[in-house]
Design an enzyme around this catalytic site. Sequence first.
Site, PDB file in Angstrom:
ATOM      1  CG  ASP A  61     131.763 -27.703 -35.745  1.00 43.69           C
ATOM      2  OD1 ASP A  61     131.687 -27.703 -36.993  1.00 43.69           O
ATOM      3  OD2 ASP A  61     131.108 -28.488 -35.048  1.00 43.69           O
ATOM      4  CB  SER A  62     128.153 -25.473 -37.521  1.00 44.79           C
ATOM      5  OG  SER A  62     128.207 -26.870 -37.331  1.00 44.79           O
ATOM      6  CE1 TYR A  65     126.974 -22.338 -39.279  1.00 45.23           C
ATOM      7  CE2 TYR A  65     129.089 -22.474 -40.410  1.00 45.23           C
ATOM      8  CZ  TYR A  65     128.257 -21.840 -39.516  1.00 45.23           C
ATOM      9  OH  TYR A  65     128.692 -20.717 -38.877  1.00 45.23           O
ATOM     10  N   GLY A  66     125.158 -27.876 -42.598  1.00 45.43           N
ATOM     11  CA  GLY A  66     125.160 -28.834 -43.710  1.00 45.43           C
ATOM     12  C   GLY A  66     123.951 -28.795 -44.612  1.00 45.43           C
ATOM     13  CB  CYS A  96     133.257 -26.981 -39.452  1.00 50.38           C
ATOM     14  SG  CYS A  96     131.631 -27.062 -40.246  1.00 50.38           S
ATOM     15  CG  ASN A  97     134.899 -32.328 -42.636  1.00 50.70           C
ATOM     16  OD1 ASN A  97     135.893 -32.688 -43.224  1.00 50.70           O
ATOM     17  ND2 ASN A  97     134.679 -32.657 -41.371  1.00 50.70           N
ATOM     18  CB  THR A  98     129.765 -28.059 -43.523  1.00 50.50           C
ATOM     19  OG1 THR A  98     129.426 -29.398 -43.156  1.00 50.50           O
ATOM     20  CG2 THR A  98     128.692 -27.485 -44.393  1.00 50.50           C
ATOM     21  CB  THR A 135     134.286 -32.234 -36.818  1.00 49.64           C
ATOM     22  OG1 THR A 135     133.356 -31.147 -36.940  1.00 49.64           O
ATOM     23  CG2 THR A 135     135.483 -31.984 -37.705  1.00 49.64           C
ATOM     24  CG  HIS A 136     128.527 -32.664 -35.450  1.00 50.25           C
ATOM     25  ND1 HIS A 136     129.038 -31.581 -36.108  1.00 50.25           N
ATOM     26  CD2 HIS A 136     127.678 -32.175 -34.506  1.00 50.25           C
ATOM     27  CE1 HIS A 136     128.523 -30.470 -35.584  1.00 50.25           C
ATOM     28  NE2 HIS A 136     127.692 -30.799 -34.613  1.00 50.25           N
TER      29      HIS A 136
HETATM   30  N1  DGL Z   1     130.810 -30.498 -37.895  1.00 56.67           N
HETATM   31  C1  DGL Z   1     130.460 -30.006 -39.186  1.00 56.67           C
HETATM   32  C2  DGL Z   1     131.232 -30.670 -40.286  1.00 56.67           C
HETATM   33  O1  DGL Z   1     132.331 -31.133 -40.023  1.00 56.67           O
HETATM   34  C3  DGL Z   1     129.097 -29.799 -39.388  1.00 56.67           C
HETATM   35  C4  DGL Z   1     128.042 -29.673 -39.614  1.00 56.67           C
HETATM   36  C5  DGL Z   1     126.773 -28.987 -39.724  1.00 56.67           C
HETATM   37  O2  DGL Z   1     126.642 -27.973 -39.054  1.00 56.67           O
HETATM   38  O3  DGL Z   1     125.955 -29.445 -40.509  1.00 56.67           O
HETATM   39  O4  DGL Z   1     130.802 -30.723 -41.413  1.00 56.67           O
END
Ligand code: DGL
Length: 269
Positions: free
Chosen positions: A7-8, A39-40, A70-72, A195-196
């Site tokens: 994840d980020s 990352y978003g 991480c979805n992003t 996931t956050h």
């Molecule tokens: N946890 C990431 C997700 O599921 C993260 C986000 C981020 O770094 O913006 O998208």
Amino acid sequence: MAVGIFDSGLGGLTVLNAAQKRLPDVDFLYFADSAHAPYGVRDAEDIFQLTRNAVQDLWARGCDLVILACNTASAAALRRMQEDGVPEGKRVLGVFVPLIEALTERQWGDNSPPREVEVQHVALFATPATVSSRAFQRELAFRAIGVDVEAQACGGVVDAIEDGDLILAEALVRSHVDALKRKMPDPQAAILGCTHYPLMAETFQQALGPDVNVYSQGDLVAESLADYLQRHPNMTGGGEGGFLTTGKPAFVSDRATQFLRRQITFAAA
Ligand code: DGL
């Protein structure tokens, strides 16, 4: 060799936690790219490069299977990485598909044509990059027809969580839920598409009300991973798990320990 979880930052810990409970005999190596989080708010090319570097690092450390928790990263990088070609014996999987399979009441890995499903009005909460990728809607369209998705880009929530400012995170979640409800007053289901966000699940549920079914990815991804490892038992093994970060290990360890309510110690990646 362990299963890699990427994840980020801290959000993927919600997936790791569920996976460790579901698969207590499997070792996991968690990689947080904290130096580059969030990352978003980055563009797709940037997210792709950062994600590919981290996944290659985990492969090089002996992980054969890496989960993008991480979805992003899943939205911006997974398809492109798979299309570019993955080294022999290595795999990378994302977190969208298990969630969509659950939402559309499918068995894990069911690739039959799209069909009508029970749920018709779905709220999607995700990062700006995930929302603008429309990856969720694309994956959903492969599996279901007639589902109306209203997406809300939740700017600022990931930064607040990474900084440990949960009061700010809560206020932002409430205002993003209000914004969503102005566009879709009565969603049947809400997807926490980052996931956050499970770290703020109670606030989402309170703000949405008790009638909205809130889907988080932790347990769903863990269940689908268990199914995958049963079908591909050679993708795991004994060996070293642990926690790596590109950020400051002491700071990241403190935050992670606070979120998971157990001691988590990160090392420098
Ligand atoms: N946890 C990431 C997700 O599921 C993260 C986000 C981020 O770094 O913006 O998208």
